[in-house]
Design a protein around this motif. Structure first.
Motif, PDB file in Angstrom:
ATOM      1  N   THR A   1      10.014   6.071  26.784  1.00 15.22           N
ATOM      2  CA  THR A   1      10.297   6.707  28.065  1.00 15.22           C
ATOM      3  C   THR A   1       9.124   7.623  28.384  1.00 15.22           C
ATOM      4  O   THR A   1       8.717   8.432  27.557  1.00 15.22           O
ATOM      5  CB  THR A   1      11.583   7.553  27.987  1.00 15.22           C
TER       6      THR A   1
ATOM      7  N   LYS B   1       6.884  10.537  30.657  1.00 12.36           N
ATOM      8  CA  LYS B   1       7.098  11.863  31.237  1.00 12.36           C
ATOM      9  C   LYS B   1       6.419  11.871  32.610  1.00 12.36           C
ATOM     10  O   LYS B   1       5.194  11.826  32.680  1.00 12.36           O
ATOM     11  CB  LYS B   1       6.489  12.943  30.349  1.00 12.36           C
ATOM     12  N   PRO B   2       7.183  11.938  33.687  1.00 12.54           N
ATOM     13  CA  PRO B   2       6.579  11.980  35.022  1.00 12.54           C
ATOM     14  C   PRO B   2       5.985  13.374  35.302  1.00 12.54           C
ATOM     15  O   PRO B   2       6.704  14.313  35.605  1.00 12.54           O
ATOM     16  CB  PRO B   2       7.735  11.655  35.968  1.00 12.54           C
TER      17      PRO B   2
ATOM     18  N   GLU C   1       6.928  18.470  34.677  1.00 13.43           N
ATOM     19  CA  GLU C   1       7.635  17.214  34.438  1.00 13.43           C
ATOM     20  C   GLU C   1       8.868  17.248  35.326  1.00 13.43           C
ATOM     21  O   GLU C   1       9.654  18.187  35.269  1.00 13.43           O
ATOM     22  CB  GLU C   1       8.051  17.083  32.969  1.00 13.43           C
ATOM     23  N   LYS C   2       9.006  16.230  36.186  1.00 16.23           N
ATOM     24  CA  LYS C   2      10.103  16.237  37.169  1.00 16.23           C
ATOM     25  C   LYS C   2      11.126  15.145  36.877  1.00 16.23           C
ATOM     26  O   LYS C   2      10.802  14.073  36.379  1.00 16.23           O
ATOM     27  CB  LYS C   2       9.535  16.002  38.582  1.00 16.23           C
ATOM     28  N   ASP C   3      12.360  15.451  37.245  1.00 14.57           N
ATOM     29  CA  ASP C   3      13.473  14.507  37.138  1.00 14.57           C
ATOM     30  C   ASP C   3      13.532  13.686  38.436  1.00 14.57           C
ATOM     31  O   ASP C   3      12.846  13.986  39.411  1.00 14.57           O
ATOM     32  CB  ASP C   3      14.777  15.289  36.925  1.00 14.57           C
ATOM     33  N   THR C   4      14.395  12.683  38.455  1.00 13.95           N
ATOM     34  CA  THR C   4      14.511  11.826  39.640  1.00 13.95           C
ATOM     35  C   THR C   4      15.088  12.550  40.849  1.00 13.95           C
ATOM     36  O   THR C   4      14.965  12.074  41.969  1.00 13.95           O
ATOM     37  CB  THR C   4      15.394  10.586  39.336  1.00 13.95           C
ATOM     38  N   ASP C   5      15.721  13.707  40.638  1.00 12.68           N
ATOM     39  CA  ASP C   5      16.234  14.488  41.762  1.00 12.68           C
ATOM     40  C   ASP C   5      15.251  15.582  42.191  1.00 12.68           C
ATOM     41  O   ASP C   5      15.557  16.404  43.048  1.00 12.68           O
ATOM     42  CB  ASP C   5      17.598  15.101  41.439  1.00 12.68           C
ATOM     43  N   GLY C   6      14.061  15.609  41.570  1.00 15.81           N
ATOM     44  CA  GLY C   6      13.048  16.588  41.933  1.00 15.81           C
ATOM     45  C   GLY C   6      13.102  17.878  41.141  1.00 15.81           C
ATOM     46  O   GLY C   6      12.265  18.755  41.314  1.00 15.81           O
ATOM     47  N   GLU C   7      14.102  18.017  40.273  1.00 15.36           N
ATOM     48  CA  GLU C   7      14.212  19.228  39.458  1.00 15.36           C
ATOM     49  C   GLU C   7      13.165  19.219  38.346  1.00 15.36           C
ATOM     50  O   GLU C   7      12.804  18.168  37.823  1.00 15.36           O
ATOM     51  CB  GLU C   7      15.611  19.336  38.834  1.00 15.36           C
TER      52      GLU C   7
END
Length: 187
Positions: free
Chosen positions: A7, A9-10, A127-133
């Motif tokens: 996986t 890390k964005p 590092e951002k989550d898919t909801d932008g958090e």
């Protein structure tokens, strides 16, 4: 053999740039306004010697490429005089009353070798989550940086931009870059 599912890390944005001088009494400069940071590896090229007789390869002697450090630059639409002087190698003049107010910058003297202060450059990304958090941060650290002359860019209708260039060269048996994954930004 079982496959390993990875996986990523964005990572996004330049959240903070931190410069820590490598002096007896280090100074830390933080900047949250860098628009862009580039890091390109400086490589000692390996060589390849092929023993060929007519249409036949009889042997190959090869040495690998080796990273000796990084060439870096920061682009920013705001001028930070203290970083400007550290990287360019010039001097600042301060107001005699408002002692933190910079009134002048003078570049190094033409034709004279410049002794620039070495520093560690830390570049922080999110590092951002898919909801932008924000899930966390990545800190890229480049040690033993030395600045180079500043590249100025002027254009009508555009904010004046400066490209602050530097080179980082690792000492013997050191890593040329480290990346720490953090839950929060350092205070």
């Amino acid at each position: 053999m079982a496959a390993i599912n990875l996986t990523g890390k964005p990572l996004v944005n330049v959240v903070r740039v931190e410069v820590i001088t490598e002096e007896t009494t280090p100074k830390t400069y933080r900047m949250g306004t860098s628009d862009k940071a580039n890091a390109k590896p400086k490589i000692s090229q390996g060589k390849e010697e092929i023993l060929r007789v007519k249409n036949q390869i009889l042997g190959l002697d090869r040495t690998e490429d080796i990273v000796v450090g990084y060439d870096l630059d920061l682009e920013s639409a705001v001028m930070v005089p203290e970083l400007f002087a550290l990287i360019d190698g010039g001097t600042l003049t301060f107001d005699p009353v408002e002692t933190t107010k910079v009134t002048k910058y003078e570049a190094p003297t033409q034709g004279v070798a410049v002794s620039r202060t070495p520093f560690t450059l830390n570049i922080f990304t999110e590092e951002k989550d898919t909801d932008g958090e924000v899930l966390g941060y990545a800190q890229f650290a480049f040690k033993h940086c030395k600045g180079k002359p500043v590249d100025y860019q002027f254009e009508d209708g555009k904010f004046t931009a400066s490209k602050l260039a530097m080179e980082s060269r690792a000492k013997k048996n050191e890593k040329p870059v480290t990346i720490d994954f953090l839950d929060t930004l350092p205070a």
